[in-house]
Enzyme design. Sequence first.
Site, short mmCIF file in Angstrom:
data_model
loop_
_atom_site.label_atom_id
_atom_site.label_comp_id
_atom_site.label_asym_id
_atom_site.label_seq_id
_atom_site.Cartn_x
_atom_site.Cartn_y
_atom_site.Cartn_z
N HIS B 164 -4.06 -42.14 -4.25
CA HIS B 164 -4.56 -43.49 -4.47
C HIS B 164 -4.70 -44.17 -3.12
O HIS B 164 -3.79 -44.12 -2.31
CB HIS B 164 -3.59 -44.29 -5.34
CG HIS B 164 -3.57 -43.85 -6.75
ND1 HIS B 164 -4.60 -44.11 -7.63
CD2 HIS B 164 -2.65 -43.16 -7.47
CE1 HIS B 164 -4.33 -43.61 -8.80
NE2 HIS B 164 -3.15 -43.02 -8.74
N CYS B 206 -9.95 -43.68 -3.77
CA CYS B 206 -10.79 -44.87 -3.86
C CYS B 206 -11.03 -45.40 -2.46
O CYS B 206 -10.11 -45.39 -1.63
CB CYS B 206 -10.08 -45.96 -4.66
SG CYS B 206 -9.62 -45.44 -6.31
#
Lengths: 577, 387
Positions: B164, B206
């Site tokens: 992440h 991301c």
Amino acid sequence: FVFIMRCNFRIVLFLPPGLYKTPGRKMQIWLFYEELVIRPLHSGDIYASFQFRTVWETDFMRGNKVSHYRLFPKSLGQVISKFSVRELHISFTQGYWRTMQWGQPFQPSPPGAELWVWFQDSVTDVDGTWKELTNVLSGIFCASLNFIDSTNTVQPSASFKPLGIGNETDHRFLRYATLPREIVCTENLTPWKKLLPCGSKAGLAVLLKSEKLFHSSFHSQAVHIRPVCQDWQCKTTSWELRQTLNVVFDLHNSAQGKREWSLFKMFSRTLTEACPLASSSKIYIDITDNPQGEQFEVSPATPLLSQAVVLGDRRTFSVYDLTQQITFGTVRSLNLLIRWKSSEGDMLRPLLHAERYVAGYGLQTGEIHTLMYNNHPYRSFPVLLLDSVPWYLRLYIHTLTVTSKGKDNKPSYIHYQPSKDRLRPHLLEMLVQLPPNSVTEVTVQFERALLKWTEYTPDPNHGFYVGSSVISSLVPSIVAMDTNSTRERPLFSSFFPCKEESSYFVRVYTEPLLVNLPTPDFSMPYNVICLTCTVVAVGYGSLYNLLTRSFQIEEPSPGLAKRIANIIRKMRGVPPL
Amino acid sequence: PPIVLFYVEFERKCRSHVSLLCCHASCFGDEDNAGQFFSSGHTNNWAVLVCTSRFWFNYRHVANTLSVYRSVKRLGIPDSHIVLMLADDMACNHRNPKPATVFSHKNMELNVYGDDVEVDYRGYEVTVENFLRVLTGRLPPSTPRSKRLLSDDRSNILIYLTGHGGNGFLKFQDSEEISNVELADAFEQMWQKRRYNELLFIIDTCQGASMYERFYSPNLMALASSQVGEDSLSHQPDLAIGVHLMDRYTFYLLEFLEDIHPASKTNMNDLFKVCPKSQCVSTPGHRTDLFLRDPGSVLITDFFGSVRKVEITMETINLTDPINPVNGELQIRKYSYVDQLPVSEIIHQKPKQKDWHPPDGFILGLWTLILLVFFKLYGMKHLKHIF
């Protein structure tokens, strides 16, 4: 005996397992044995225990440069000689052994990883050598053994006597550590299999497929290195490496509820040959509870039977010798089938078993209870309890009580080493006599400590583990044990050395504990910084601005019509509006 | 039994095999291919594959890393040259309905965990500090070889990160982050210490493109699964396992790599085209301005495969005589097994001799006080009797 294989016009040499002579050296002896013991359990599960034993006559001590490794793995040989190791025992376990349902295991092990090592007398800095050894082993076995440091290492004063030969036992050279949180998966099995002489290509190791082995109730793999007697005179020593793998397959997970087990169902493989380097390769099936074949049926049938005294009981086994070609039959593959006919009969209750749990409520205090059960009807026996509790559970030893049958039971030996914050764990060793047919309860109260912010693991709400207690004991045996250590015996009955006939040594591990420590809210530093900065910015900032800014009056800019009018007035020479 | 040993000279038979090998090695054969073979300038390949997420619902990050591990192993990089870091254990997790497996395709088609996997850093060991230490080589002396990145100035390194992330940072294990500035500085340290020849950096998080914005060392090529402001999405869930199995970018990357074999000629421009916006929903990005060679001339196998420069020789080597061991003066003493639970010995065990420490300040002060009081009370005339 030289085996010649011809394929594609290449000639391959097969040296006989056993004796090997290089010019100019004395006879070196390498021996490799492999065996598999299958014991059907009363609950319908099945217990399979693999043992691989490599014996090598050489001398690692006295600084001899050993450079020719044949069956003994080089990585372990180098570890022994570099760190002057006398004995090394390491085990990786997933699951907890349920003594009451499954009986006693052949080699006990606690959940997680356990490592205990006896060093040679020549080692001067035992702690430094221990730290380096754990780092090297973490690379060999792909495990996080580098987390073993002084906060979870103890030096037992009476437990864990050496299992190999030796004359002195100075406990300064012993170190013991467990990592109850350690996960065991294929990445630990892969290097373990690579230590075997035949790898996972031939022999019994072909059955070790991780997808089946880890889909079980209990899985434990271990490596034991120790010096043993070469012959009955015991004047020379040789090094023994035992690799053991114990697995218990669950009736409902692996067999879909049907009480019918086969090698293919357990391991998704069948056997086609023994390891060519093995002197003996055997499968034993425990048929003691099935003397006339009324409980279960084993196929293919075998005429070979063997009896052995193991764990205080005389058991009968059907033996399949894989070095004989006839075992594989005409299909050239062996798939043992065990089919149940009736499910009656009780299990022999184990004479010793133990439980442990945490009592209390809240996040400040608690109590550890250890229960030891002696199920023998009239004999009592001594038991050595070793407890290693991390420093963040502060034990109050003045609240230690040992009670049996409601009365106080004073231990004949207590060794307690208090913990030092962030340096050393608690070590408690007690020798307790368990009265016959009773439960002995050991309780001690503790208080939970608050850790520093950086000492918490990334998932602190899971809890913190306390390693299993170790209970070592000499349990009275029903049949006379065999004290002759050099007679040819199956591997599973020769693990613990036996000194007297009337009792056998057993080690029982309790459950590990999972305790919650008071966990702070880790977003608080961020909240505090935000709040402080906001207060400073709004409060002080606006005050500063008020005090230090100078204000000038400025006319707002006029509208479009006025601007055009001003331009015309400027052209005319008239002052603007 | 008499043992008969005989050595077989199979060199004659071997020679024919050897000449075949020579042929194969030079069947890169044509002029321009030979030129390409030697133009990359690297002699060994390394890979550092990191999964930074913990917890069962981040199963897809472990599957991402393992699928790249699988491709890299298949194309020739051995385990000793791969540093694999997995922050959590998914295969033997108790929530996994099929233990010892990690699947990348739904309906459990492909098990990327396999039977032969070696994880070097696992669980709590995957931290920012350990990652940077592996890259820069500043590890404690007792670290085993399998946990080190022993690259030199002729190594091509592949670094793959997944987890992440956000604008300018990557989260490690839910408790710490690494920023793009730290990463760029680590690569600069590697460059200054001559720890790589060329480096390919792939990141699947991301806003992944923000992680390579700050690079400034030469010979770096970077790929990311999404641009700043975009999220990388996951591919498909498996209803039996209950979580998403892979991220989209790595899923299509794995499909692309499955078509590569060790002798293939595909170059980096094909890799940049993996997972266009129609499949990935996010826009993958790449950065090649710091790379000295033209990406069209860089082979995929330069980073994902391993170069084995084999030199075949016909010489014979004489082995020296083995070292004769000091043949044991036979030990007269007899060994025996130790008693496992010697009860009487334990009960009468003497307490451990503690090391002698000089007396504490407190003890010294107490004795000084006692002596002073004694001499005050009874007078100084006793002093000469003492000394």
